[in-house]
Design a protein around this motif. Structure first.
Motif, PDB file in Angstrom:
ATOM      1  N   ILE A  10      -7.425-109.826 -59.691  1.00 62.55           N
ATOM      2  CA  ILE A  10      -7.444-110.131 -61.098  1.00 62.55           C
ATOM      3  C   ILE A  10      -5.776-110.421 -61.566  1.00 62.55           C
ATOM      4  O   ILE A  10      -5.624-110.949 -62.615  1.00 62.55           O
ATOM      5  CB  ILE A  10      -7.971-109.053 -61.742  1.00 62.55           C
ATOM      6  N   ALA A  12      -2.193-111.687 -62.450  1.00 64.75           N
ATOM      7  CA  ALA A  12      -1.509-112.891 -62.575  1.00 64.75           C
ATOM      8  C   ALA A  12      -0.312-112.755 -63.092  1.00 64.75           C
ATOM      9  O   ALA A  12       0.046-111.753 -63.599  1.00 64.75           O
ATOM     10  CB  ALA A  12      -2.538-113.840 -63.738  1.00 64.75           C
ATOM     11  N   LYS A  17       0.828-116.849 -66.328  1.00 64.42           N
ATOM     12  CA  LYS A  17      -0.328-116.496 -66.183  1.00 64.42           C
ATOM     13  C   LYS A  17      -0.837-117.203 -64.892  1.00 64.42           C
ATOM     14  O   LYS A  17      -2.332-117.321 -64.631  1.00 64.42           O
ATOM     15  CB  LYS A  17      -1.223-116.822 -67.333  1.00 64.42           C
ATOM     16  N   PRO A  45       1.678-102.087 -59.112  1.00 58.66           N
ATOM     17  CA  PRO A  45       2.334-103.344 -59.410  1.00 58.66           C
ATOM     18  C   PRO A  45       3.054-103.257 -60.641  1.00 58.66           C
ATOM     19  O   PRO A  45       2.634-102.880 -61.589  1.00 58.66           O
ATOM     20  CB  PRO A  45       1.464-104.315 -59.358  1.00 58.66           C
ATOM     21  N   LEU A  48       6.432-106.421 -64.916  1.00 53.88           N
ATOM     22  CA  LEU A  48       7.082-106.609 -66.076  1.00 53.88           C
ATOM     23  C   LEU A  48       8.127-107.424 -65.864  1.00 53.88           C
ATOM     24  O   LEU A  48       9.183-107.534 -65.118  1.00 53.88           O
ATOM     25  CB  LEU A  48       7.939-104.984 -66.485  1.00 53.88           C
TER      26      LEU A  48
ATOM     27  N   VAL B  69      -9.903-101.562 -65.692  1.00 52.51           N
ATOM     28  CA  VAL B  69      -8.585-102.022 -65.462  1.00 52.51           C
ATOM     29  C   VAL B  69      -7.636-101.535 -66.455  1.00 52.51           C
ATOM     30  O   VAL B  69      -7.974-101.422 -67.640  1.00 52.51           O
ATOM     31  CB  VAL B  69      -8.230-103.535 -65.475  1.00 52.51           C
ATOM     32  N   LEU B  73       2.940 -99.313 -70.145  1.00 47.19           N
ATOM     33  CA  LEU B  73       4.451 -99.942 -70.015  1.00 47.19           C
ATOM     34  C   LEU B  73       5.326 -98.953 -69.087  1.00 47.19           C
ATOM     35  O   LEU B  73       6.150 -99.483 -68.634  1.00 47.19           O
ATOM     36  CB  LEU B  73       4.949 -99.769 -71.234  1.00 47.19           C
ATOM     37  N   ALA B  91      -2.099-101.230 -63.369  1.00 52.86           N
ATOM     38  CA  ALA B  91      -0.702-101.794 -63.339  1.00 52.86           C
ATOM     39  C   ALA B  91       0.011-101.354 -64.420  1.00 52.86           C
ATOM     40  O   ALA B  91      -0.207-101.357 -65.545  1.00 52.86           O
ATOM     41  CB  ALA B  91      -1.008-103.500 -63.289  1.00 52.86           C
ATOM     42  N   ALA B  92       1.512-101.637 -64.068  1.00 52.11           N
ATOM     43  CA  ALA B  92       2.407-101.296 -65.153  1.00 52.11           C
ATOM     44  C   ALA B  92       2.622-102.745 -65.700  1.00 52.11           C
ATOM     45  O   ALA B  92       2.847-103.768 -65.214  1.00 52.11           O
ATOM     46  CB  ALA B  92       3.976-100.803 -64.781  1.00 52.11           C
ATOM     47  N   ALA B  93       2.625-102.854 -67.041  1.00 54.34           N
ATOM     48  CA  ALA B  93       2.378-104.059 -67.915  1.00 54.34           C
ATOM     49  C   ALA B  93       2.799-103.885 -69.429  1.00 54.34           C
ATOM     50  O   ALA B  93       2.653-102.729 -69.988  1.00 54.34           O
ATOM     51  CB  ALA B  93       1.244-104.959 -67.644  1.00 54.34           C
ATOM     52  N   ASP B  94       3.247-105.033 -69.951  1.00 54.96           N
ATOM     53  CA  ASP B  94       3.606-105.065 -71.236  1.00 54.96           C
ATOM     54  C   ASP B  94       2.441-105.504 -72.084  1.00 54.96           C
ATOM     55  O   ASP B  94       2.042-106.632 -71.726  1.00 54.96           O
ATOM     56  CB  ASP B  94       5.006-105.975 -71.447  1.00 54.96           C
ATOM     57  N   GLU B  97       2.768-109.140 -72.816  1.00 57.65           N
ATOM     58  CA  GLU B  97       2.893-109.976 -71.549  1.00 57.65           C
ATOM     59  C   GLU B  97       1.781-109.484 -70.655  1.00 57.65           C
ATOM     60  O   GLU B  97       2.388-109.031 -69.351  1.00 57.65           O
ATOM     61  CB  GLU B  97       4.184-110.042 -71.182  1.00 57.65           C
ATOM     62  N   LEU B  98       0.572-109.576 -70.655  1.00 54.00           N
ATOM     63  CA  LEU B  98      -0.625-108.917 -69.979  1.00 54.00           C
ATOM     64  C   LEU B  98      -0.403-109.986 -68.597  1.00 54.00           C
ATOM     65  O   LEU B  98      -0.249-111.340 -68.734  1.00 54.00           O
ATOM     66  CB  LEU B  98      -1.942-108.932 -70.501  1.00 54.00           C
ATOM     67  N   PRO B  99      -0.744-109.457 -67.568  1.00 52.40           N
ATOM     68  CA  PRO B  99      -0.847-109.985 -66.308  1.00 52.40           C
ATOM     69  C   PRO B  99      -2.160-110.359 -65.683  1.00 52.40           C
ATOM     70  O   PRO B  99      -2.338-110.050 -64.401  1.00 52.40           O
ATOM     71  CB  PRO B  99      -0.037-108.973 -65.058  1.00 52.40           C
ATOM     72  N   PHE B 100      -2.742-111.045 -66.548  1.00 50.03           N
ATOM     73  CA  PHE B 100      -4.197-111.463 -66.215  1.00 50.03           C
ATOM     74  C   PHE B 100      -4.606-112.914 -66.703  1.00 50.03           C
ATOM     75  O   PHE B 100      -3.728-113.320 -67.675  1.00 50.03           O
ATOM     76  CB  PHE B 100      -5.198-110.399 -66.937  1.00 50.03           C
ATOM     77  N   ALA B 101      -5.174-113.364 -65.905  1.00 47.23           N
ATOM     78  CA  ALA B 101      -5.596-114.764 -66.516  1.00 47.23           C
ATOM     79  C   ALA B 101      -6.556-114.699 -67.500  1.00 47.23           C
ATOM     80  O   ALA B 101      -6.924-113.785 -68.177  1.00 47.23           O
ATOM     81  CB  ALA B 101      -6.579-115.517 -65.285  1.00 47.23           C
ATOM     82  N   PHE B 105     -12.108-110.519 -69.250  1.00 48.67           N
ATOM     83  CA  PHE B 105     -12.714-109.087 -69.867  1.00 48.67           C
ATOM     84  C   PHE B 105     -13.810-109.321 -70.857  1.00 48.67           C
ATOM     85  O   PHE B 105     -13.717-109.855 -71.826  1.00 48.67           O
ATOM     86  CB  PHE B 105     -11.647-108.085 -70.172  1.00 48.67           C
ATOM     87  N   GLU B 126      -2.457-111.400 -77.000  1.00 47.18           N
ATOM     88  CA  GLU B 126      -2.772-111.302 -75.424  1.00 47.18           C
ATOM     89  C   GLU B 126      -4.115-110.401 -75.397  1.00 47.18           C
ATOM     90  O   GLU B 126      -4.808-111.161 -74.452  1.00 47.18           O
ATOM     91  CB  GLU B 126      -1.447-110.368 -75.034  1.00 47.18           C
ATOM     92  N   ARG B 129      -6.535-113.368 -75.637  1.00 47.24           N
ATOM     93  CA  ARG B 129      -6.668-114.376 -74.603  1.00 47.24           C
ATOM     94  C   ARG B 129      -7.219-113.944 -73.321  1.00 47.24           C
ATOM     95  O   ARG B 129      -7.943-114.543 -72.993  1.00 47.24           O
ATOM     96  CB  ARG B 129      -4.984-114.667 -74.134  1.00 47.24           C
TER      97      ARG B 129
END
Lengths: 56, 259
Positions: A10, A12, A17, A45, A48, B69, B73, B91-94, B97-101, B105, B126, B129
């Motif tokens: 999942i 990206a 993206k 992961p 950032l 999931v 941050l 996952a660490a993410a903002d 700026e989400l790291p998913f297609a 969901f 986001e 999206r």
């Protein structure tokens, strides 16, 4: 700790993206389109953009 | 508040977060109830700003088949999430700026997170999206009247012309506008106000710092900043005399919306 196959499926690139290349042996996930390497910290992961390493 | 500062502060706060505020537990319970009602048949869920993972653990306990999931941050919070909800993917993410297609969901939830964003719209876009069409978003965030006693004391001590050094929380109207602009429909908002008691204003500041939320506290800067802070704490205390300590208001806005 290896990434689970489901997580690999999942994830990206947070910037474009798009699909990612996983290089767990060096603890990184690469986006070849954005030329960015995201690190894997203790199995997590770190997706950032401002912490990604630019790929040469 | 700068993202790097948020990240570091909340990583440090991960260990202390849960025991520190009863309000967090009330908010979590309400988000869980709203999510159960809004998307009873969801199979895939994303938690944005999963924090210690308590919400995710509760959601998973209620619906063991849910594919969960989580992103946060702060890497320290991600580790805590994984401990609290081992079945989730982390996952660490903002949030912006989400790291998913796109459209992966059925349900996106976010509790006690979005109040720290400088603007709501990028994160809501986001969320939209990554939701499939017809998917639901459930958000709880601290709003305008949060810590109003602290704000009033600070304003009185610093004077009207002094720069506002307190975090500004969104109004209900700003939340509604941001949801509309991000393209959500059937947006339903509700509000709740919780008043916590603290032994004294310094105790409140310590509690905020412990949970990593010192962004909500005054940042004494420049000449005389420390003096203004002490003055503000004195005014906070004397504005609320009595044996039961001082009040601290938490104003929560809940939003349920459809993509």
């Amino acid at each position: 700790m290896p990434l689970s196959p489901e997580l690999r499926e999942i994830l990206a690139c947070p910037k474009c993206k798009g699909a990612l290349d996983f290089h767990e042996e060096v603890g990184e996930i690469h986006c070849l389109r954005c030329r960015l390497a995201y690190r894997i910290d203790d199995g997590i992961p770190v997706m950032l953009i401002d912490e990604a390493r630019p790929l040469p | 508040m700068a993202k790097a500062r948020v990240r570091a502060a909340f990583s440090r706060g991960a260990a202390a977060y849960d025991g520190s505020t009863a309000v967090q537990a009330l908010v979590r319970a309400r988000v869980e109830a709203l999510a159960a009602k809004a998307a009873p048949r969801a199979r895939t869920l994303l938690d944005v700003g999963a924090g210690t993972g308590r919400l995710l653990a509760d959601l998973l306990a209620a619906r063991p088949g849910l594919r969960c999931v989580a992103v946060d941050l702060a890497p320290g919070m991600c580790a805590a999430t994984r401990r609290a909800a081992p079945a989730s993917l982390v996952a660490a993410a903002d949030a912006e700026e989400l790291p998913f297609a796109d459209a992966g969901f059925d349900l996106v939830v976010s509790s006690s997170t979005f109040q720290w964003l400088p603007r709501l719209e990028p994160a809501l876009l986001e969320c939209a999206r990554v939701l499939r069409p017809g998917g639901r978003l459930v958000v709880a965030l601290f709003a305008e009247r949060t810590l109003r006693e602290l704000r009033e004391a600070w304003s009185a001590a610093a004077g009207a012309a002094a720069p506002d050094r307190l975090h500004r929380f969104f109004t209900r109207g700003e939340v509604a506008t941001a949801f509309d602009r991000a393209g959500f429909h059937s947006v339903q908002l509700e509000e709740a106000v919780h008043v916590e008691r603290h032994a004294d204003p310094a105790d409140l500041l310590r509690a905020l710092k412990r949970i990593g939320a010192q962004g909500a506290t005054p940042r004494p800067g420049g000449l005389g900043g420390r003096r203004v802070l002490l003055d503000a704490l004195g005014r906070y205390r004397s504005a609320h005399p009595g044996p039961n300590g001082v009040p601290a208001t938490w104003h929560v806005v809940y939003a349920v919306a459809s993509r």
